[in-house]
Design an enzyme around this catalytic site. Structure first.
Site, mmCIF file in Angstrom:
data_model
loop_
_atom_site.group_PDB
_atom_site.id
_atom_site.type_symbol
_atom_site.label_atom_id
_atom_site.label_comp_id
_atom_site.label_asym_id
_atom_site.label_seq_id
_atom_site.Cartn_x
_atom_site.Cartn_y
_atom_site.Cartn_z
ATOM 1 N N ASP A 26 -2.025 14.961 15.977
ATOM 2 C CA ASP A 26 -1.364 15.863 16.925
ATOM 3 C C ASP A 26 -1.992 17.234 16.775
ATOM 4 O O ASP A 26 -2.318 17.654 15.668
ATOM 5 C CB ASP A 26 0.142 15.949 16.624
ATOM 6 C CG ASP A 26 0.838 14.644 16.975
ATOM 7 O OD1 ASP A 26 0.625 14.140 18.088
ATOM 8 O OD2 ASP A 26 1.579 14.134 16.120
ATOM 9 N N GLU A 36 1.188 5.515 0.728
ATOM 10 C CA GLU A 36 0.596 6.668 1.424
ATOM 11 C C GLU A 36 0.978 7.974 0.727
ATOM 12 O O GLU A 36 2.139 8.187 0.379
ATOM 13 C CB GLU A 36 1.096 6.668 2.879
ATOM 14 C CG GLU A 36 0.543 7.813 3.704
ATOM 15 C CD GLU A 36 0.875 7.660 5.179
ATOM 16 O OE1 GLU A 36 0.745 6.543 5.729
ATOM 17 O OE2 GLU A 36 1.281 8.663 5.781
ATOM 18 N N HIS A 62 3.795 -1.076 3.727
ATOM 19 C CA HIS A 62 3.115 0.207 3.506
ATOM 20 C C HIS A 62 4.196 1.275 3.300
ATOM 21 O O HIS A 62 5.008 1.503 4.198
ATOM 22 C CB HIS A 62 2.263 0.552 4.731
ATOM 23 C CG HIS A 62 1.542 1.852 4.644
ATOM 24 N ND1 HIS A 62 0.345 2.009 3.959
ATOM 25 C CD2 HIS A 62 1.835 3.077 5.150
ATOM 26 C CE1 HIS A 62 -0.069 3.272 4.054
ATOM 27 N NE2 HIS A 62 0.823 3.947 4.772
ATOM 28 N N SER A 72 0.867 -1.178 0.000
ATOM 29 C CA SER A 72 0.000 0.000 0.000
ATOM 30 C C SER A 72 0.903 1.226 0.000
ATOM 31 O O SER A 72 2.071 1.151 0.401
ATOM 32 C CB SER A 72 -0.939 -0.007 1.210
ATOM 33 O OG SER A 72 -0.215 -0.174 2.401
ATOM 34 N N PHE A 113 12.102 15.072 11.063
ATOM 35 C CA PHE A 113 10.857 14.341 11.273
ATOM 36 C C PHE A 113 11.056 13.194 12.270
ATOM 37 O O PHE A 113 10.206 12.959 13.134
ATOM 38 C CB PHE A 113 10.343 13.838 9.916
ATOM 39 C CG PHE A 113 8.942 13.338 9.992
ATOM 40 C CD1 PHE A 113 7.924 14.170 10.450
ATOM 41 C CD2 PHE A 113 8.625 12.047 9.629
ATOM 42 C CE1 PHE A 113 6.624 13.715 10.554
ATOM 43 C CE2 PHE A 113 7.330 11.573 9.735
ATOM 44 C CZ PHE A 113 6.324 12.411 10.195
HETATM 45 P P1 FAD Z 1 -3.127 7.100 20.171
HETATM 46 O O1 FAD Z 1 -3.261 5.662 19.845
HETATM 47 O O2 FAD Z 1 -4.307 7.794 20.794
HETATM 48 O O3 FAD Z 1 -1.855 7.249 21.124
HETATM 49 C C1 FAD Z 1 -1.303 8.525 21.441
HETATM 50 C C2 FAD Z 1 -0.546 8.448 22.771
HETATM 51 O O4 FAD Z 1 -1.454 8.327 23.850
HETATM 52 C C3 FAD Z 1 0.385 7.250 22.902
HETATM 53 O O5 FAD Z 1 1.486 7.641 23.662
HETATM 54 C C4 FAD Z 1 -0.447 6.212 23.624
HETATM 55 O O6 FAD Z 1 0.357 5.287 24.345
HETATM 56 C C5 FAD Z 1 -1.301 7.092 24.549
HETATM 57 N N1 FAD Z 1 -2.661 6.567 24.722
HETATM 58 C C6 FAD Z 1 -3.436 6.015 23.756
HETATM 59 N N2 FAD Z 1 -4.647 5.675 24.237
HETATM 60 C C7 FAD Z 1 -4.643 6.015 25.551
HETATM 61 C C8 FAD Z 1 -5.619 5.932 26.579
HETATM 62 N N3 FAD Z 1 -6.823 5.423 26.353
HETATM 63 N N4 FAD Z 1 -5.257 6.385 27.819
HETATM 64 C C9 FAD Z 1 -4.036 6.917 28.051
HETATM 65 N N5 FAD Z 1 -3.073 7.019 27.100
HETATM 66 C C10 FAD Z 1 -3.382 6.588 25.875
HETATM 67 N N6 FAD Z 1 -1.057 12.184 12.013
HETATM 68 C C11 FAD Z 1 -1.903 13.050 11.399
HETATM 69 O O7 FAD Z 1 -2.157 14.152 11.938
HETATM 70 N N7 FAD Z 1 -2.478 12.762 10.192
HETATM 71 C C12 FAD Z 1 -2.262 11.574 9.561
HETATM 72 O O8 FAD Z 1 -2.790 11.332 8.472
HETATM 73 C C13 FAD Z 1 -1.390 10.627 10.185
HETATM 74 N N8 FAD Z 1 -1.152 9.408 9.625
HETATM 75 C C14 FAD Z 1 -0.396 8.495 10.296
HETATM 76 C C15 FAD Z 1 -0.251 7.205 9.745
HETATM 77 C C16 FAD Z 1 0.501 6.238 10.405
HETATM 78 C C17 FAD Z 1 0.622 4.853 9.805
HETATM 79 C C18 FAD Z 1 1.151 6.559 11.642
HETATM 80 C C19 FAD Z 1 1.989 5.537 12.337
HETATM 81 C C20 FAD Z 1 1.013 7.827 12.184
HETATM 82 C C21 FAD Z 1 0.229 8.808 11.536
HETATM 83 N N9 FAD Z 1 0.024 10.075 12.083
HETATM 84 C C22 FAD Z 1 -0.811 10.979 11.448
HETATM 85 C C23 FAD Z 1 0.691 10.481 13.321
HETATM 86 C C24 FAD Z 1 -0.184 10.249 14.582
HETATM 87 O O9 FAD Z 1 -1.342 11.048 14.528
HETATM 88 C C25 FAD Z 1 0.669 10.621 15.796
HETATM 89 O O10 FAD Z 1 1.696 9.685 15.953
HETATM 90 C C26 FAD Z 1 -0.102 10.851 17.092
HETATM 91 O O11 FAD Z 1 0.797 11.443 18.024
HETATM 92 C C27 FAD Z 1 -0.639 9.586 17.735
HETATM 93 O O12 FAD Z 1 -1.672 9.061 17.020
HETATM 94 P P2 FAD Z 1 -2.292 7.623 17.426
HETATM 95 O O13 FAD Z 1 -3.461 7.404 16.584
HETATM 96 O O14 FAD Z 1 -1.244 6.598 17.448
HETATM 97 O O15 FAD Z 1 -2.739 7.978 18.925
#
Ligand code: FAD
Length: 276
Positions: free
Chosen positions: A100, A9, A257, A7, A207
């Site tokens: 973020d 991105e 990916h 895939s 980055f």
């Molecule tokens: P989460 O899974 O919510 O985790 C964030 C942090 O909070 C982690 O440290 C986790 O351990 C902690 N945490 C999670 N759940 C809980 C809970 N219930 N209670 C307490 N702590 C918790 N960013 C963008 O803005 N746009 C994009 O399109 C984008 N695409 C991405 C694609 C991929 C494949 C990856 C790997 C990252 C991408 N990101 C993107 C970056 C991502 O948004 C950041 O890394 C962000 O900081 C965390 O997102 P997450 O969904 O992993 O968050």
């Protein structure tokens, strides 16, 4: 050619020139018959319309398109509206993230973490979407321990994620250790390695510092030594990433990916190397 599930991105382009470039890139990468093309979603929804436009264009061309969707600073109504728009266009896959907060923005919105978004999407749309979530073999930068990061990753899985895509890594052992920890935590969904080709050292170093993906010392020193010699840097990068992909494929990863940065050349060279 070996048939490897892939895939790619993209980020949503801003200008007409960027849109035309992405069309060319897509055409070239489509020859590898990827499972889907995904399109990122800017922090706090800043690219909402451009992400949608790119996704719908890809889908209209007959390819599977997966929008990224992030929940930080979003309301439930906004997400609901977006999900409806994607369902109306037969989009079947989402890359579901927390995102973020852009600097200076304080509104947290209706969701705090990605597991809440996964849960909301399942509540609203049942099994319509294949949900991808993010995983961090080198630990998410906000996490205080490996254990809590795995525990939080599991919350997304339990909320209904189907598969995960990792943050990029150059330490392959970190990926294998992560898989082992997931297995111990009874997490059994496919965890697809995210692969970041080496395009530009300065950009990569900046980055990597932000997202917690380590550039190992040996690699950093080699890359730094190329200075402004971009052609040699990229050739070296192609070799390094081809080797990484070969090792991942030999270990039986479900798919690769690629973070393409909307460029096809380097990614194509890597795929051709590993499929020869
Ligand atoms: P989460 O899974 O919510 O985790 C964030 C942090 O909070 C982690 O440290 C986790 O351990 C902690 N945490 C999670 N759940 C809980 C809970 N219930 N209670 C307490 N702590 C918790 N960013 C963008 O803005 N746009 C994009 O399109 C984008 N695409 C991405 C694609 C991929 C494949 C990856 C790997 C990252 C991408 N990101 C993107 C970056 C991502 O948004 C950041 O890394 C962000 O900081 C965390 O997102 P997450 O969904 O992993 O968050």
């Amino acid at each position: 050619m070996k048939n490897i599930p892939l895939s790619f991105e993209f980020f949503p382009p801003k200008t007409e020139e960027g849109i035309a470039n992405l069309r060319r890139t897509r055409k070239q990468l489509a020859t590898f018959q990827p499972e889907f093309f995904s399109v990122t979603f800017g922090a706090g929804g800043s690219t909402r319309d451009r992400t949608m436009d790119a996704v719908f264009e890809i889908q209209n061309e007959g390819y599977a398109a997966a929008p990224h969707i992030s929940c930080i600073s979003a309301t439930k109504d906004e997400v609901r509206e977006l999900l409806k728009a994607y369902q109306a266009k037969e989009i079947k896959r989402l890359v579901t993230l927390r995102g973020d907060l852009p600097s200076g923005v304080v509104s947290v919105g209706d969701f705090k973490y990605a597991n809440e978004l996964v849960d909301f999407i399942r509540q609203e749309t049942g099994d319509w979407f294949h949900i991808e979530v993010a995983a961090y073999p080198e630990v998410h930068p906000e996490s205080t321990s490996v254990a809590s990061d795995i525990n939080n990753f599991k919350k997304k899985v339990d909320a209904g994620a189907n598969s995960a895509i990792t943050q990029y890594f150059y330490n392959i052992d970190a990926y294998f250790q992560f898989l082992e920890s997931c297995q111990k935590a009874n997490i059994s969904l496919p965890i697809i390695p995210g692969v970041m080709p080496i395009y530009n050292y300065t950009q990569l170093a900046r980055f990597s510092g932000m997202c917690g993906a380590e550039i190992p010392r040996w690699l950093r020193l080699r890359l730094e030594a190329y200075g402004d010699d971009m052609a040699s840097l990229r050739d070296f990068g192609v070799d390094v990433i081809s080797e990484l992909c070969e090792k991942l494929l030999a270990a039986g990863v479900p798919s690769l990916h690629f973070y393409t940065l909307n460029q096809a050349g380097i990614v194509s060279k890597i795929i051709n190397n590993v499929t020869d």
